[in-house]
Design a protein around this motif. Structure first.
Motif, PDB file in Angstrom:
ATOM      1  N   ARG A  23      31.494  42.691  34.157  1.00  0.00           N
ATOM      2  CA  ARG A  23      32.852  41.855  33.830  1.00  0.00           C
ATOM      3  C   ARG A  23      33.216  42.334  32.656  1.00  0.00           C
ATOM      4  N   LYS A  24      32.744  41.801  31.623  1.00  0.00           N
ATOM      5  CA  LYS A  24      33.161  42.034  30.287  1.00  0.00           C
ATOM      6  C   LYS A  24      34.187  43.318  30.174  1.00  0.00           C
ATOM      7  N   LEU A  26      36.118  44.555  32.177  1.00  0.00           N
ATOM      8  CA  LEU A  26      37.040  44.360  32.492  1.00  0.00           C
ATOM      9  C   LEU A  26      37.752  42.985  32.355  1.00  0.00           C
ATOM     10  N   LYS A  27      37.344  42.672  31.658  1.00  0.00           N
ATOM     11  CA  LYS A  27      38.027  41.222  30.377  1.00  0.00           C
ATOM     12  C   LYS A  27      38.107  40.412  31.342  1.00  0.00           C
ATOM     13  N   LEU A  28      36.626  40.180  32.634  1.00  0.00           N
ATOM     14  CA  LEU A  28      37.056  39.415  33.565  1.00  0.00           C
ATOM     15  C   LEU A  28      35.816  38.320  33.780  1.00  0.00           C
ATOM     16  N   SER A  29      36.795  36.360  33.891  1.00  0.00           N
ATOM     17  CA  SER A  29      35.698  35.224  33.644  1.00  0.00           C
ATOM     18  C   SER A  29      34.803  35.457  35.083  1.00  0.00           C
ATOM     19  N   GLN A  30      34.140  34.022  34.538  1.00  0.00           N
ATOM     20  CA  GLN A  30      32.966  34.741  35.727  1.00  0.00           C
ATOM     21  C   GLN A  30      33.860  33.874  36.994  1.00  0.00           C
ATOM     22  N   LEU A  62      30.532  44.038  44.318  1.00  0.00           N
ATOM     23  CA  LEU A  62      30.679  44.537  43.234  1.00  0.00           C
ATOM     24  C   LEU A  62      30.829  45.205  42.372  1.00  0.00           C
ATOM     25  N   ALA A  63      30.128  46.859  43.594  1.00  0.00           N
ATOM     26  CA  ALA A  63      30.913  48.182  43.107  1.00  0.00           C
ATOM     27  C   ALA A  63      32.055  47.819  42.803  1.00  0.00           C
ATOM     28  N   ARG A  64      32.219  47.954  44.002  1.00  0.00           N
ATOM     29  CA  ARG A  64      34.576  48.303  44.473  1.00  0.00           C
ATOM     30  C   ARG A  64      35.030  47.739  42.997  1.00  0.00           C
ATOM     31  N   VAL A  65      34.288  46.463  42.512  1.00  0.00           N
ATOM     32  CA  VAL A  65      35.245  45.586  42.140  1.00  0.00           C
ATOM     33  C   VAL A  65      35.196  46.282  40.795  1.00  0.00           C
TER      34      VAL A  65
END
Length: 92
Positions: A23-24, A26-30, A62-65
């Motif tokens: 997640r980090k 990809l610089k995504l927030s929760q 999640l794996a796709r994202v």
């Protein structure tokens, strides 16, 4: 979170730690990640903190994202393969 050591004594990240790291990366927030996979921010937090483990369907999303394989996401590789699972036999 609880990292574990593999057979070689190397530290292996937990699923929650892998979710957090990806997640980090990809610089995504929760909140952003939760919207992409159709769950709540609280669930993402619970996964990252080891409170809950994602379902198989959630792991696939999640794996796709994260654009990674399920094996990479859960930390599985040939060296860490479960000894109770029969190895694949090559087709002749």
């Amino acid at each position: 979170m609880s990292s574990m050591k593999d057979k070689k004594g190397e530290i292996q990240m937990s699923i929650g730690e892998r979710i957090l790291a990806n997640r980090k990366r990809l610089k995504l927030s929760q909140e952003e990640l939760s919207e992409k996979i159709g769950t709540s921010r609280q669930i993402i937090s619970a996964w990252e903190n080891g409170v809950f483990t994602p379902s198989t369907q959630s792991l696939i999303k999640l794996a796709r994202v994260f654009e990674c394989s399920l094996d990479e996401l859960i930390g599985s590789n040939m060296e860490n393969e479960d000894p109770m699972v029969a190895p694949r036999q090559e087709e002749e």
